[in-house]
Every structure is written in structure tokens, then in C-alpha cells.
Design an enzyme around this catalytic site. Structure first.
Site, mmCIF file in Angstrom:
data_model
loop_
_atom_site.group_PDB
_atom_site.id
_atom_site.type_symbol
_atom_site.label_atom_id
_atom_site.label_comp_id
_atom_site.label_asym_id
_atom_site.label_seq_id
_atom_site.Cartn_x
_atom_site.Cartn_y
_atom_site.Cartn_z
ATOM 1 C CG ASP A 53 76.840 85.197 -23.142
ATOM 2 O OD1 ASP A 53 77.916 85.358 -22.521
ATOM 3 O OD2 ASP A 53 76.012 86.114 -23.284
ATOM 4 C CD GLU A 83 79.809 90.620 -21.894
ATOM 5 O OE1 GLU A 83 80.272 91.770 -21.865
ATOM 6 O OE2 GLU A 83 79.456 90.054 -22.970
#
Length: 397
Positions: free
Chosen positions: A85, A147
Site C-alpha cells: 500500500d 502498513e
């Protein structure tokens, strides 16, 4: 560089990863996207190199996945780990298309170019160049979800017991210099609820702003105490930091404030426990307003990233220092390292690009870091996954 199976060139891999919109956002669901496009690409390329791939849906998250790709069998070995991400982006501040890799002045621009899609491509490329059909010890390519928000992917990975290895490299941007420790962090909000009233007489209400003034004074005292009690000179800022980041309260000058909220973060050293420190801050706040008649409510804004430290003499630290010529250092930003450590691995944080470029408009990675990163990761793969003779030869060299 030539293609191998379904694995394109390094540059093409980075371009295709940047083209995937894998923004994660816990604050705005409209900005939150699945990480599946990146997961599928890494899985395809890894399978083309002979890796076995497993996808794990992250429970409690919508359309978010972890990937574990493994080459080889047995104990030990190495993990090359990264997240799929990115953070959201501000369209008015970017001068290029964030989802199109753009080369300019020796830099490759694009959302995630630095943090950390380039590292994912470097991991695949390093695995291809290493290229034994079956390494003596397994090599794992791991890609996690979210994350940048909750770290739910890494938490699930650690809790699931699906991954075992001797060591891990997490590819956060460090300019290819090894990092062996970082601080932990959590975000909280405290809300005080009093009673609104006409400002002509304080007795008509109970001011939440006045109460928050008392809370802030108590937190400033706590901040000084923490800095005096805990110190680690490996960090540029050697002590824990408590930041009061946002405050909101009241609605009009002639009304006693009925509600006031304060958001804060605490960054702690590796010898401090995240849950204990969160509770200590909350206890201090409760004590500060115990006699005011104000109601106190806490909200966890970010569960937190635990601090992490790998021993200076751990093999992965020594190998990274040997290959880079740099002494492993400490950083203030958080990573997934603690979750890999919970799974029994020694961890080094090591990746291309600078943290100064992460989360910034026109994010970039220097092109010179890419080939250097492949060679560095290849050296680590050789030491931790190659046969014993190869390992000894590389170490002697």
C-alpha cells in the site's frame, strides 16, 4: 536485463507496480483501495521464477491480502519483506501523474517509488539473478497489507504462524544503509466533556477548555519525566517524544466550552512497552482532572507500532554492515520489524530511497539506488540462502 518466464525487466516491474492504485486510508473509506493488484503481480512474477505462492486474506479488512512466496525448503533462510500500500496523495501538489513512473534528472518519480514499490521489484530481480533452482535454505518474498494505516497485514502474518526464517530484510527507504532499531509509536485522543453555559458567570457551566489546560500541563510534566528517565544515544532524538498535535473545543467566545478534544502521539524507545506507556499517559490524564467534574473519554486513533531492536551482533546485521560498509543505525519512524521479530526472525530495515521523500508530493527514488539495491539484496540472499561453501566464500571475500 532479460525477462525470465513471466518476470519482466526491473524497470518494467517498477512501472507496473506504480501504476496500481493501492492507497490505504483508515481516515477516509473513499480513499481506501485493495492491495490485490500488487499482490497478483508479485505472485505472477515469483511463480515465473519457481516460487510457491500463498495468498492470505487479512481478517477484518475488506479485500486486503498478504502474499508469501517461497523458493526452497527447510529451516532458516531469508525474508525480503515489504508492503503493497501507499499513503493518499494530494493532486494539487503533484506535478506529474502519481500512477505513471516518470524519469527525470536521474530519478524515477511516482507514488510508491520510494515507499516502497521499488523494493518489491528489487526483491524479485535479486531473486532472479541469484537463480538457483533450489537454494540450500529458503528465500521468502513477503508482501503485506495496510502498513501505512493499521499494519493489519503484518499483525496477521505474525499471529498466523505461517512464516519461519532466520532473518528478514524490510525494505523501507534507508538509502540502502542498514537500520537495526527504531522507536515505537501510538496515537490517542482524549475528550473532556463538561457543561456549556453563559460566559458571564463561570458557575453556569464547567469549562472543558480549562480542564484541557490542566491536562496539557500534566502531559508536559510527563514528557519531561520520560525524557529524563529514558535515553538511547543511538537515536538522533535520544529520548521518547510526546507530541500534542491537535486540539478542538468550544464554539463561541461567549459560551463556556462544553467539550474539548486533544490528539497526541508518543514515540518510545526499544526498552519501553507500548501498552504500558499508553496506560501511563491515560492514568496521568485521569489524575489531572479527577476533581474537576469533567467526564474523560479516550479514543485509540492508532493501535501502534511497537519499537524494535535487533542485536548488533546478529548475523543479518553483520552481513548488512559488511556488504554496505555502513554501521547499522537507529531511526525514529516505525516499521513492521517487531511483527517479524515476534515470528522469531532477526530484522534489518534496508531499502532504496530516502525517508525524506516518503509521503511527499513528487515522490522519487534515485535510479542509481536500483541496481545497487539489487546487488545488495543478492549478496544477502547468497549468504542466507546459498549453500555452505558459497556462504563461506562470500563471507571470506
Amino acid at each position: 536485463m532479460t525477462a525470465n518466464g513471466n518476470c519482466p525487466s526491473l524497470r518494467s516491474m517498477i512501472e507496473r507496480l506504480i501504476a496500481c492504485d493501492t492507497v490505504s486510508s483508515s481516515a477516509d473509506p473513499n480513499l481506501d483501495h485493495s492491495n490485490r493488484p500488487v499482490i497478483d503481480l508479485i505472485a505472477e512474477w515469483a511463480e515465473g521464477l519457481g516460487f510457491r505462492t500463498e495468498l492470505f486474506e487479512v481478517r477484518g479488512e475488506k479485500d486486503k491480502y498478504n502474499l508469501v512466496a517461497t523458493l526452497g525448503e527447510g529451516p532458516g533462510g531469508l525474508v525480503l519483506g515489504g508492503h503493497a500500500d501507499t499513503v493518499p496523495w494530494d493532486a494539487h501538489r503533484w506535478t506529474i501523474d502519481p500512477f505513471r513512473a516518470t524519469e527525470r534528472d536521474g530519478r524515477l518519480y511516482g507514488l510508491g517509488s520510494c515507499d516502497m514499490k521499488s523494493f518489491l521489484a528489487l526483491s524479485v530481480e535479486a531473486a532472479r539473478r541469484f537463480a538457483p533452482s533450489q537454494p540450500a535454505r529458503p528465500l521468502h518474498l513477503v508482501v503485506t497489507a495496510d502498513e501505512e494505516t493499521t499494519m493489519s497485514g503484518a499483525r496477521a502474518l505474525a499471529a498466523g504462524g505461517v512464516l519461519e526464517a532466520e532473518a528478514a530484510v524490510i525494505g523501507e527507504p534507508t538509502m540502502l544503509k542498514p537500520v537495526r532499531m527504531h522507536k515505537g509509536i501510538f496515537f490517542d485522543r482524549v475528550r473532556l466533556v463538561g457543561c456549556a453555559g453563559h460566559s458571564s458567570d463561570p458557575a453556569y457551566g464547567n469549562s472543558a477548555i480549562d480542564g484541557m489546560h490542566t491536562v496539557m500541563s500534566a502531559l508536559y510534566e510527563l514528557r519531561a519525566e520520560l525524557a529524563a528517565k529514558h535515553r538511547n544515544d543511538a537515536f538522533r532524538v535520544p529520548g521518547p517524544t510526546l507530541n500534542l498535535g491537535a486540539i478542538h473545543g468550544g464554539d463561541n467566545p461567549n459560551r463556556i466550552c462544553g467539550e474539548c478534544a486533544l490528539s497526541y502521539d508518543l514515540r518510545i524507545l526499544p526498552d519501553m512497552d507500548l501498552d504500558e506507556q499508553r496506560q501511563a499517559v491515560r492514568d496521568r490524564i485521569r489524575a489531572a482532572v479527577a476533581d474537576t467534574g469533567l467526564d474523560v473519554h479516550f479514543e485509540t486513533l492508532f493501535t501502534g507500532t511497537p519499537p524494535a531492536e535487533t542485536a548488533a551482533d546478529a548475523p543479518i546485521v553483520r552481513a548488512a554492515e559488511d556488504l554496505t560498509g555502513e554501521t547499522a543505525r537507529a531511526v525514529a519512524f516505525g516499521t513492521e520489524a517487531a511483527f517479524y521479530q515476534r515470528a522469531g526472525m532477526d530484522v534489518v530495515i534496508l531499502g532504496p530511497g530516502s525517508i525524506a521523500q516518503a509521503h511527499q508530493p513528487d515522490e522519487f527514488v534515485a535510479l542509481e539506488q536500483l541496481d545497487a539495491g539489487v546487488e545488495l539484496l543478492g549478496g544477502l540472499i547468497g549468504r542466507f540462502c546459498g549453500d555452505a561453501d558459497t556462504t563461506r566464500t562470500r563471507q571470506a571475500g
